[in-house]
Design an enzyme around this catalytic site. Structure first.
Site, PDB file in Angstrom:
ATOM      1  N   TYR A 142       0.865  -1.185   0.000  1.00  0.00           N
ATOM      2  CA  TYR A 142       0.000   0.000   0.000  1.00  0.00           C
ATOM      3  C   TYR A 142       0.894   1.224   0.000  1.00  0.00           C
ATOM      4  O   TYR A 142       1.856   1.309   0.768  1.00  0.00           O
ATOM      5  CB  TYR A 142      -0.887  -0.007   1.244  1.00  0.00           C
ATOM      6  CG  TYR A 142      -1.726   1.249   1.450  1.00  0.00           C
ATOM      7  CD1 TYR A 142      -1.432   2.118   2.494  1.00  0.00           C
ATOM      8  CD2 TYR A 142      -2.788   1.554   0.624  1.00  0.00           C
ATOM      9  CE1 TYR A 142      -2.196   3.271   2.699  1.00  0.00           C
ATOM     10  CE2 TYR A 142      -3.560   2.696   0.821  1.00  0.00           C
ATOM     11  CZ  TYR A 142      -3.259   3.553   1.865  1.00  0.00           C
ATOM     12  OH  TYR A 142      -4.013   4.690   2.055  1.00  0.00           O
ATOM     13  N   ASP A 237       9.386   2.774  -1.231  1.00  0.00           N
ATOM     14  CA  ASP A 237       8.416   3.448  -0.366  1.00  0.00           C
ATOM     15  C   ASP A 237       8.768   3.093   1.081  1.00  0.00           C
ATOM     16  O   ASP A 237       8.382   2.036   1.579  1.00  0.00           O
ATOM     17  CB  ASP A 237       6.991   3.012  -0.718  1.00  0.00           C
ATOM     18  CG  ASP A 237       5.970   3.689   0.191  1.00  0.00           C
ATOM     19  OD1 ASP A 237       4.758   3.465   0.016  1.00  0.00           O
ATOM     20  OD2 ASP A 237       6.391   4.454   1.095  1.00  0.00           O
ATOM     21  N   LYS A 265       5.440   9.477   8.339  1.00  0.00           N
ATOM     22  CA  LYS A 265       5.316   8.900   9.683  1.00  0.00           C
ATOM     23  C   LYS A 265       6.390   9.437  10.644  1.00  0.00           C
ATOM     24  O   LYS A 265       6.309  10.552  11.126  1.00  0.00           O
ATOM     25  CB  LYS A 265       5.312   7.372   9.591  1.00  0.00           C
ATOM     26  CG  LYS A 265       4.074   6.824   8.838  1.00  0.00           C
ATOM     27  CD  LYS A 265       4.043   5.324   8.827  1.00  0.00           C
ATOM     28  CE  LYS A 265       2.972   4.799   7.883  1.00  0.00           C
ATOM     29  NZ  LYS A 265       1.618   4.828   8.444  1.00  0.00           N
TER      30      LYS A 265
HETATM   31  P1  KE4 Z   1      -0.404   8.393   4.542  1.00  0.00           P
HETATM   32  O1  KE4 Z   1      -1.006   9.088   3.350  1.00  0.00           O
HETATM   33  O2  KE4 Z   1      -1.432   7.571   5.301  1.00  0.00           O
HETATM   34  O3  KE4 Z   1       0.401   9.325   5.448  1.00  0.00           O
HETATM   35  O4  KE4 Z   1       0.692   7.365   3.996  1.00  0.00           O
HETATM   36  C1  KE4 Z   1       0.304   6.394   3.042  1.00  0.00           C
HETATM   37  C2  KE4 Z   1       1.306   5.244   3.088  1.00  0.00           C
HETATM   38  C3  KE4 Z   1       2.248   5.154   2.097  1.00  0.00           C
HETATM   39  N1  KE4 Z   1       3.170   4.159   2.099  1.00  0.00           N
HETATM   40  C4  KE4 Z   1       3.199   3.241   3.090  1.00  0.00           C
HETATM   41  C5  KE4 Z   1       4.235   2.152   3.058  1.00  0.00           C
HETATM   42  C6  KE4 Z   1       2.249   3.292   4.146  1.00  0.00           C
HETATM   43  O5  KE4 Z   1       2.281   2.357   5.127  1.00  0.00           O
HETATM   44  C7  KE4 Z   1       1.279   4.310   4.144  1.00  0.00           C
HETATM   45  C8  KE4 Z   1       0.207   4.412   5.215  1.00  0.00           C
HETATM   46  N2  KE4 Z   1       0.178   3.342   6.173  1.00  0.00           N
HETATM   47  C9  KE4 Z   1      -1.110   3.099   6.791  1.00  0.00           C
HETATM   48  C10 KE4 Z   1      -0.947   1.939   7.769  1.00  0.00           C
HETATM   49  N3  KE4 Z   1      -0.721   0.710   7.135  1.00  0.00           N
HETATM   50  C11 KE4 Z   1      -1.654   4.303   7.464  1.00  0.00           C
HETATM   51  C12 KE4 Z   1      -2.820   4.040   8.383  1.00  0.00           C
HETATM   52  C13 KE4 Z   1      -4.122   4.534   7.801  1.00  0.00           C
HETATM   53  O6  KE4 Z   1      -4.330   4.381   6.568  1.00  0.00           O
HETATM   54  O7  KE4 Z   1      -4.935   5.064   8.586  1.00  0.00           O
END
Ligand code: KE4
Length: 425
Positions: A142, A237, A265
Site C-alpha cells: 500500500y 516506499d 510517519k
Molecule cells: P499516509 O497518506 O497515510 O500518510 O501514507 C500512506 C502510506 C504510504 N506508504 C506506506 C508504506 C504506508 O504504510 C502508508 C500508510 N500506512 C497506513 C498503515 N498501514 C496508514 C494508516 C491509515 O491508513 O490510517
C-alpha cells in the site's frame, strides 16, 4: 466518562463510518473502537478510563513513545512563533539536510504533508523524468490512496490493473501493472514485454501493509538490476520502514540503493509530514526547476518540522536502534513461546521496531500466504488482548510497532496477557 458506543454513534452522524481513516473503524476485527483521550510513553487512555499498552503508535510515528517531552516542547516553542507562513524557513533546510544525511541515496528532497502525497509525487516525477507512463507495484503493498495506486491485479499476470476503489476511472490505472511481491520472475517477464516503457517500480522494501512480509534474498537486488538495465526509476516506499527498521531504513539494511525514496510517519514525529527525494538529476525535474508540477500549502510547515527534527535528533542517541531491535525481538520471541505452550499455530517476525503476528505455522512471503492465515483466530486474539489492556493493530493485514518506551515491564505485561489469551483460543 463517555461511552465509546455513544461517541461512535455521534461520530457516525457527521463523519463517514465515524472515522477519518478506514482502518480505525475496527471493521476487519469487529466491535466499536475506543476513543482515545490521551497518551504518554507506551500507553493510551480512552474516554472510558481504560489504559492500554499501545503497539499501533499512530501507525508508526510514535517511535519515541507518546508525548515525548522534548518533542512536545519543540512543538510548543515553534507554535508560539507562528503556525505557518507559506514562505521558506530555516527549519525546512534543517529537515532536508537531516534526511539527505541519513539517506545516502538522496541528493535532494521535497517535503510534503503525507505519505500519499509523497508517493503520488514520486510517481509523477518518475513519469515526467522518463517520459514513460507505465508503473509496476506489488500485490499487498500500500502506497497511499492516489488514483493510479488504487489498483488490483489485472486479469492476467501481465495485464494492466483494474481499479480497486470506486471513483477511479479504468483509464487512471490502465498503466499500472500489479505483480506478486517477491516474484522476481514476474518482474523479469514484465520487462520482457515492456522493455523500454516502464517509468518506475514502487515497492515497500519490507512490506508492512499486508502485515509483515520480508523481501526474499535477491528480490530487492533483482529489482535494482532490472531498473538499472531498463532506465526505470526504482522507488523505495519507506514511509513505514524509514527510520523504523534502522537509521537508514531498509535501504541501509539491504544495501540496495533506490533512485527515489518516499518517507513520512516518523519524520514528522506525529505531525503531518511526508517527503520524496533521490538523485539530483531526477529531482531537477520537479517545479520550479523542471516541468513536473508539485506543491502544498503546508509543506514543510514549521511546527511539523519542529516535531520531526526533535524526533530525528533523539533517534541519533547511541544505542537507540540496538535497544529498539532488542525489545521488539524479546516481544515476538515471548509471544511465540507463549503460543507454543498452548499449542496455537502462530509465528511472528520483526525488524527494528516493527513486527508482525501470524496465526499460521510459517512466516508468509506474499499476500496469498498472509491471506491463508487464521483470520478468526487473529480476531479473537486481538479482542482478547484488548480486554487485557493491549492495543494491537486492528487488522491481520497490518504491522505493529514498538517504541523506545516499551521497557521490560511493558513487554512482560504484554506476554503475560498473551499467555492468558492463547489459552482461550
Ligand atoms: P499516509 O497518506 O497515510 O500518510 O501514507 C500512506 C502510506 C504510504 N506508504 C506506506 C508504506 C504506508 O504504510 C502508508 C500508510 N500506512 C497506513 C498503515 N498501514 C496508514 C494508516 C491509515 O491508513 O490510517
Amino acid at each position: 466518562m463517555t461511552q465509546h458506543s455513544d461517541l461512535f454513534d455521534r461520530a457516525c452522524k457527521v463523519i463517514p463510518g465515524g472515522v477519518n481513516s478506514p482502518v480505525r473503524a475496527f471493521r476487519s476485527v469487529g466491535g466499536t473502537p475506543p476513543f482515545i483521550e490521551r497518551a504518554l510513553g507506551p500507553r493510551l487512555w480512552d474516554t472510558e478510563g481504560h489504559c492500554y499498552i499501545d503497539y499501533v503508535g499512530s501507525w508508526g510515528p510514535a517511535i519515541l513513545g507518546h508525548a515525548d517531552p522534548d518533542v512536545v516542547a519543540a512543538v510548543q516553542a515553534a507554535a508560539a512563533r507562528g503556525l505557518s507562513f507559506g514562505a521558506p524557513t530555516v527549519a525546512e533546510i534543517e529537515m532536508a539536510e537531516a534526511l539527505v544525511e541519513r539517506f545516502p541515496s538522496m541528493d535532494q528532497v521535497r517535503l510534503v504533508s503525507s505519505g500519499t502525497e509523497a508517493t503520488m509525487s514520486a510517481i509523477r516525477l518518475a513519469r515526467g523524468y522518463t517520459g514513460r507512463d507505465r508503473i509496476i507495484k506489488f500485490d499487498g503493498c500500500y502506497h497511499g490512496h492516489s488514483d493510479s495506486l488504487l489498483v488490483k491485479s489485472g486479469s492476467g499476470m501481465l495485464t494492466f490493473g483494474n481499479p480497486s476503489s470506486a471513483g477511479v476511472p479504468p483509464e487512471f490505472v490502465q498503466h499500472t501493472l500489479v505483480l506478486g511481491y517477491n516474484d522476481l520472475a514476474a518482474v523479469e517477464a514484465a520487462f520482457a514485454h515492456h522493455p523500454e516503457d516502464i517509468a518506475c517500480i514502487i515497492v515497500e522494501p519490507l512490506a508492512g501493509n499486508m502485515n509483515f512480509v520480508r523481501p526474499v534474498p535477491g528480490f530487492l537486488e533483482g529489482l535494482r538490476s532490472l531498473c538499472s538495465s531498463h532506465g526505470t526509476v526504482l522507488i523505495f516506499d519507506e514511509v513505514m520502514t524509514g527510520l523504523r527498521v534502522g537509521p537508514q531504513g531498509m535501504q541501509g539494511l539491504s544495501g540496495v540503493r533506490p533512485d527515489l525514496t518516499t518517507l513520512a510517519k516518523i519524520i514528522g514525529g506525529g505531525m503531518p509530514v511526508g517527503a520524496f527525494g533521490g538523485h539530483a538529476a531526477i529531482m531537477a525535474s520537479i517545479a520550479p526547476l523542471g516541468p513536473v508540477y508539485q506543491a502544498g500549502t503546508l509543506s514543510g510547515n514549521p511546527v511539523a518540522m519542529a516535531a520531526g527534527l526533535a524526533t530525528l535528533r533523539k533517534l541519533q542517541q547511541p544505542g537507540f536502534y540496538e535497544a529498539l531491535q532488542g525489545q521488539t525481538q524479546k516481544l515476538v520471541q515471548g509471544l511465540e513461546a507463549a503460543a507454543r505452550r498452548h499449542g496455537v499455530p502462530f509465528c511472528a517476525d520483526s525488524e527494528g521496531g516493527m513486527f508482525g503476528l501470524f496465526f499460521q505455522a510459517e512466516r508468509p512471503r506474499n499476500l496469498a500466504e498472509v491471506s491463508a492465515g487464521d483470520a478468526e483466530a487473529f480476531k479473537r486474539f486481538f479482542h482478547g488482548m484488548l480486554g487485557h489492556g493491549i492495543y494491537l493493530a486492528p487488522s491481520a493485514f497490518e504491522a505493529s510497532f514498538v517504541s523506545a518506551c516499551h521497557d521490560d515491564e511493558v513487554l512482560d505485561t504484554t506476554i503475560s496477557a498473551a499467555e492468558q489469551v492463547f489459552a482461550t483460543l
